[in-house]
Design a protein around this motif. Structure first.
Motif, PDB file in Angstrom:
ATOM      1  N   ALA A  79       0.834  -1.202   0.000  1.00  0.00           N
ATOM      2  CA  ALA A  79       0.000   0.000   0.000  1.00  0.00           C
ATOM      3  C   ALA A  79       0.866   1.249   0.000  1.00  0.00           C
ATOM      4  CB  ALA A  79      -0.908   0.008   1.224  1.00  0.00           C
ATOM      5  N   GLY A  80       0.393   2.244  -0.701  1.00  0.00           N
ATOM      6  CA  GLY A  80       1.011   3.566  -0.670  1.00  0.00           C
ATOM      7  C   GLY A  80      -0.049   4.554  -0.209  1.00  0.00           C
ATOM      8  N   THR A  81       0.297   5.375   0.742  1.00  0.00           N
ATOM      9  CA  THR A  81      -0.636   6.361   1.277  1.00  0.00           C
ATOM     10  C   THR A  81       0.015   7.731   1.204  1.00  0.00           C
ATOM     11  OG1 THR A  81      -1.548   4.740   2.815  1.00  0.00           O
ATOM     12  CG2 THR A  81      -1.963   7.047   3.309  1.00  0.00           C
ATOM     13  N   SER A  82      -0.709   8.684   0.645  1.00  0.00           N
ATOM     14  CA  SER A  82      -0.264  10.080   0.659  1.00  0.00           C
ATOM     15  C   SER A  82      -1.296  10.868   1.425  1.00  0.00           C
ATOM     16  CB  SER A  82      -0.152  10.643  -0.755  1.00  0.00           C
ATOM     17  OG  SER A  82       0.926  10.070  -1.427  1.00  0.00           O
ATOM     18  N   SER A  83      -0.861  11.663   2.383  1.00  0.00           N
ATOM     19  CA  SER A  83      -1.816  12.453   3.150  1.00  0.00           C
ATOM     20  C   SER A  83      -1.535  13.940   2.978  1.00  0.00           C
ATOM     21  CB  SER A  83      -1.781  12.073   4.632  1.00  0.00           C
ATOM     22  OG  SER A  83      -0.509  12.337   5.178  1.00  0.00           O
ATOM     23  N   TYR A  84      -2.602  14.689   2.940  1.00  0.00           N
ATOM     24  CA  TYR A  84      -2.568  16.146   2.844  1.00  0.00           C
ATOM     25  C   TYR A  84      -3.458  16.655   3.971  1.00  0.00           C
ATOM     26  CZ  TYR A  84      -0.982  14.688  -1.718  1.00  0.00           C
ATOM     27  OH  TYR A  84      -0.301  14.073  -2.729  1.00  0.00           O
ATOM     28  N   THR A  85      -2.834  17.130   5.049  1.00  0.00           N
ATOM     29  CA  THR A  85      -3.602  17.436   6.246  1.00  0.00           C
ATOM     30  C   THR A  85      -3.220  18.786   6.844  1.00  0.00           C
ATOM     31  OG1 THR A  85      -1.997  16.365   7.706  1.00  0.00           O
ATOM     32  CG2 THR A  85      -3.738  14.970   6.820  1.00  0.00           C
ATOM     33  N   VAL A  86      -4.095  19.292   7.703  1.00  0.00           N
ATOM     34  CA  VAL A  86      -3.797  20.451   8.540  1.00  0.00           C
ATOM     35  C   VAL A  86      -3.635  19.930   9.958  1.00  0.00           C
ATOM     36  CG1 VAL A  86      -4.995  22.113   7.078  1.00  0.00           C
ATOM     37  CG2 VAL A  86      -6.241  20.996   8.911  1.00  0.00           C
ATOM     38  N   ASN A  87      -2.788  20.589  10.745  1.00  0.00           N
ATOM     39  CA  ASN A  87      -2.573  20.103  12.099  1.00  0.00           C
ATOM     40  C   ASN A  87      -2.235  21.242  13.040  1.00  0.00           C
ATOM     41  OD1 ASN A  87       0.353  20.550  12.149  1.00  0.00           O
ATOM     42  ND2 ASN A  87       0.483  18.818  10.767  1.00  0.00           N
ATOM     43  N   GLY A  88      -2.260  20.926  14.308  1.00  0.00           N
ATOM     44  CA  GLY A  88      -1.889  21.875  15.344  1.00  0.00           C
ATOM     45  C   GLY A  88      -1.062  21.181  16.404  1.00  0.00           C
ATOM     46  N   LYS A  89      -0.175  21.947  17.038  1.00  0.00           N
ATOM     47  CA  LYS A  89       0.657  21.424  18.124  1.00  0.00           C
ATOM     48  C   LYS A  89       0.572  22.379  19.297  1.00  0.00           C
ATOM     49  CE  LYS A  89       4.376  19.745  15.136  1.00  0.00           C
ATOM     50  NZ  LYS A  89       5.791  19.957  14.817  1.00  0.00           N
ATOM     51  N   TYR A  90       0.596  21.815  20.492  1.00  0.00           N
ATOM     52  CA  TYR A  90       0.678  22.611  21.710  1.00  0.00           C
ATOM     53  C   TYR A  90       1.948  22.212  22.443  1.00  0.00           C
ATOM     54  CZ  TYR A  90      -0.120  24.710  26.191  1.00  0.00           C
ATOM     55  OH  TYR A  90       0.029  25.464  27.324  1.00  0.00           O
ATOM     56  N   TYR A  91       2.875  23.158  22.596  1.00  0.00           N
ATOM     57  CA  TYR A  91       4.145  22.914  23.281  1.00  0.00           C
ATOM     58  C   TYR A  91       3.993  23.188  24.776  1.00  0.00           C
ATOM     59  CZ  TYR A  91       6.515  22.718  18.782  1.00  0.00           C
ATOM     60  OH  TYR A  91       6.925  22.363  17.529  1.00  0.00           O
ATOM     61  N   PHE A  92       4.598  22.321  25.600  1.00  0.00           N
ATOM     62  CA  PHE A  92       4.491  22.442  27.050  1.00  0.00           C
ATOM     63  C   PHE A  92       5.587  23.278  27.693  1.00  0.00           C
ATOM     64  CE2 PHE A  92       2.150  18.505  26.164  1.00  0.00           C
ATOM     65  CZ  PHE A  92       0.953  18.835  26.757  1.00  0.00           C
ATOM     66  N   SER A  93       6.648  23.622  26.936  1.00  0.00           N
ATOM     67  CA  SER A  93       7.716  24.428  27.532  1.00  0.00           C
ATOM     68  C   SER A  93       8.420  25.235  26.452  1.00  0.00           C
ATOM     69  CB  SER A  93       8.730  23.549  28.268  1.00  0.00           C
ATOM     70  OG  SER A  93       9.635  22.970  27.352  1.00  0.00           O
ATOM     71  N   ASN A  94       9.227  26.184  26.895  1.00  0.00           N
ATOM     72  CA  ASN A  94      10.057  26.976  25.988  1.00  0.00           C
ATOM     73  C   ASN A  94      11.532  26.644  26.176  1.00  0.00           C
ATOM     74  OD1 ASN A  94       7.882  28.213  24.874  1.00  0.00           O
ATOM     75  ND2 ASN A  94       8.142  30.149  25.942  1.00  0.00           N
ATOM     76  N   ASN A  95      11.831  25.527  26.814  1.00  0.00           N
ATOM     77  CA  ASN A  95      13.208  25.104  27.035  1.00  0.00           C
ATOM     78  C   ASN A  95      13.779  24.516  25.745  1.00  0.00           C
ATOM     79  OD1 ASN A  95      12.865  25.798  29.745  1.00  0.00           O
ATOM     80  ND2 ASN A  95      12.057  23.762  30.222  1.00  0.00           N
ATOM     81  N   LYS A  96      15.016  24.049  25.805  1.00  0.00           N
ATOM     82  CA  LYS A  96      15.621  23.398  24.639  1.00  0.00           C
ATOM     83  C   LYS A  96      14.871  22.097  24.316  1.00  0.00           C
ATOM     84  CE  LYS A  96      19.949  21.961  22.633  1.00  0.00           C
ATOM     85  NZ  LYS A  96      21.392  21.973  22.701  1.00  0.00           N
ATOM     86  N   PHE A  97      14.468  21.350  25.352  1.00  0.00           N
ATOM     87  CA  PHE A  97      13.625  20.159  25.192  1.00  0.00           C
ATOM     88  C   PHE A  97      12.179  20.607  25.274  1.00  0.00           C
ATOM     89  CE2 PHE A  97      11.225  16.635  27.121  1.00  0.00           C
ATOM     90  CZ  PHE A  97      11.441  15.664  26.149  1.00  0.00           C
TER      91      PHE A  97
END
Length: 187
Positions: A79-97
């Motif tokens: 199987a071959g799958t191509s996805s075209y999506t929108v997404n969001g991320k929520y970061y828990f810190s502003n540190n290097k990690f």
């Protein structure tokens, strides 16, 4: 009265505004491993994103995944799958990690080739899908895992007795990726 209200709103806006520590535009590129039911494969993705602030990023994802798997009693499927999506991320810190959680949704183009005892077939379709994800950034390095939830497809084939049958092909898969991003680091 309007001037006092305007000045009060301006003072509140300036007092609560924080300078953004990270550049707003980010371009992520990654490779990884897919885990569909009964198989495995590889993936490649590109994700441009825009940070609304240091904690929230909105982006697009283009991903291509190639997978091999066993379907039914004796069926093999590529199987071959191509996805075209929108997404969001929520970061828990502003540190290097910087650990984060996120989600995305969009269109998944599915193409497959099935091989059975007595017949072979090919199919293509587009389905709507969704994925929750977790991961982290470490400097310009990134690791994440997501579960791509895509509805099943129906396929024709033959069972182990050589009789023609219809069965469901599960399209959902786990994606584990490692990569890096350009831009989007600290200012």
């Amino acid at each position: 009265m309007k001037k006092i209200l305007l000045i009060a709103m301006l003072v509140v806006a300036v007092g609560t505004a924080k300078a953004q520590e990270f550049k707003p535009f980010q371009l992520y590129v990654g490779v990884g491993y897919t885990i569909p039911e009964g198989g495995g494969g590889v993936l490649f993705d590109v994700e441009p994103a825009y940070r609304l602030n240091d904690a929230i990023a909105l982006g697009l994802r283009w991903e291509t995944a190639l997978m091999g798997r066993v379907v039914g009693d004796t069926e093999a499927s590529i199987a071959g799958t191509s996805s075209y999506t929108v997404n969001g991320k929520y970061y828990f810190s502003n540190n290097k990690f910087r650990p984060y959680v996120g989600a995305g949704l969009g269109l998944f183009g599915l193409a497959s080739v099935s091989v059975g005892q007595d017949a072979a077939g090919a199919a293509a379709e587009t389905k709507f899908g969704f994925y929750p994800r977790i991961g982290f950034d470490l400097g310009h390095f990134n690791i994440n895992i997501d579960y791509n939830i895509i509805g099943a497809s129906e396929a024709q084939g033959f069972d182990s007795n050589g009789e023609e049958t219809t069965f469901d092909v599960k399209n959902s898969y786990i994606g584990i990726r490692i990569g890096g991003f350009f831009f989007g680091g600290r200012k």
